[in-house]
Design a protein around this motif. Structure first.
Motif, mmCIF file in Angstrom:
data_model
loop_
_atom_site.group_PDB
_atom_site.id
_atom_site.type_symbol
_atom_site.label_atom_id
_atom_site.label_comp_id
_atom_site.label_asym_id
_atom_site.label_seq_id
_atom_site.Cartn_x
_atom_site.Cartn_y
_atom_site.Cartn_z
ATOM 1 N N PHE A 91 0.840 -1.205 0.000
ATOM 2 C CA PHE A 91 0.000 0.000 0.000
ATOM 3 C C PHE A 91 0.873 1.252 0.000
ATOM 4 N N HIS A 147 2.304 1.688 -3.541
ATOM 5 C CA HIS A 147 1.424 1.968 -4.676
ATOM 6 C C HIS A 147 0.278 2.940 -4.397
ATOM 7 N N CYS A 148 -0.184 3.024 -3.183
ATOM 8 C CA CYS A 148 -1.447 3.723 -2.914
ATOM 9 C C CYS A 148 -1.287 4.961 -2.037
ATOM 10 N N LYS A 193 -13.102 -3.554 -4.254
ATOM 11 C CA LYS A 193 -11.893 -2.740 -4.144
ATOM 12 C C LYS A 193 -10.756 -3.365 -4.946
ATOM 13 N N ARG A 194 -10.675 -4.714 -4.871
ATOM 14 C CA ARG A 194 -9.625 -5.374 -5.654
ATOM 15 C C ARG A 194 -9.869 -5.149 -7.143
ATOM 16 N N GLN A 198 -11.283 -2.575 -8.440
ATOM 17 C CA GLN A 198 -10.894 -1.190 -8.712
ATOM 18 C C GLN A 198 -9.375 -1.058 -8.850
ATOM 19 N N MET A 199 -8.631 -1.797 -8.027
ATOM 20 C CA MET A 199 -7.169 -1.724 -8.113
ATOM 21 C C MET A 199 -6.696 -2.260 -9.461
ATOM 22 N N ARG A 200 -7.318 -3.340 -9.929
ATOM 23 C CA ARG A 200 -6.915 -3.925 -11.210
ATOM 24 C C ARG A 200 -7.342 -3.074 -12.398
ATOM 25 N N SER A 253 -4.902 1.900 -13.105
ATOM 26 C CA SER A 253 -5.081 0.469 -12.902
ATOM 27 C C SER A 253 -3.709 -0.142 -12.642
ATOM 28 N N LEU A 290 -2.011 -8.135 -3.901
ATOM 29 C CA LEU A 290 -3.351 -7.547 -4.007
ATOM 30 C C LEU A 290 -4.220 -8.027 -2.848
ATOM 31 N N SER A 322 -5.760 -5.940 0.443
ATOM 32 C CA SER A 322 -7.128 -6.134 0.893
ATOM 33 C C SER A 322 -7.173 -6.417 2.396
#
Ligand code: HEC
Length: 116
Positions: A50, A53-54, A79-80, A82-84, A92, A103, A107
């Motif tokens: 996280f 990347h986030c 949410k997963r 959305q990440m993909r 993406s 991933l 989560s």
């Protein structure tokens, strides 16, 4: 046929996400970062992924460039997704960027926020 199903599914998920977003407030309780050190390896790895990347757009799960995640009630699989696939400004992430395991761990990390 398969394609068609995908489009319907995606439209459904996006609609649901917009609904869930409307439920989520912009501000939420601050996260108590410290307490994660005691939790399992997956959450720790998720935290690392996280941060890589986030974090820049969702600092500590709060609103930054992206909206707050802590208060978003959408289920983890959305949410997963959305990440993909990304959404709007959110990029993406491919399997090369974030592995399947990472991933899942992100989560777990997002879920852990709700527990503490
Ligand atoms: C470049 C900035 C950026 C990065 C990096 C980013 N996001 Fe986002 N994220 C956004 C923006 C902007 C939105 C709002 C998208 C929209 O609704 O149009 C968003 C929305 C979301 C949502 C939906 C929540 C909501 O209320 O809309 C989730 C879940 C999410 N991001 C998780 C993540 C995760 C997990 C990562 C790391 C893998 C990540 N994001 C990386 C910018 C980013």
């Amino acid at each position: 046929m398969r394609n068609h199903l995908g489009i319907v599914l995606m439209a459904g998920l996006i609609t649901a996400q917009i609904f869930w977003n409307a439920c989520a407030s912009r501000k939420s309780e601050p996260v108590k970062q410290k307490e994660f050190s005691a939790v399992d390896a997956h959450v720790k790895n998720g935290e690392k992924a996280f941060m890589t990347h986030c974090q820049k757009c969702h600092p500590g799960g709060e609103a930054g460039l992206g909206p707050a995640l802590n208060s978003n009630p959408a289920p983890q699989f959305v949410k997963r997704f959305q990440m993909r696939h990304g959404l709007g400004v959110m990029p993406s992430f491919t399997k090369e960027e974030i592995s399947k395991g990472d991933l899942k761990d992100i989560s777990a990390y997002l879920k852990a926020w709700k527990k503490y």
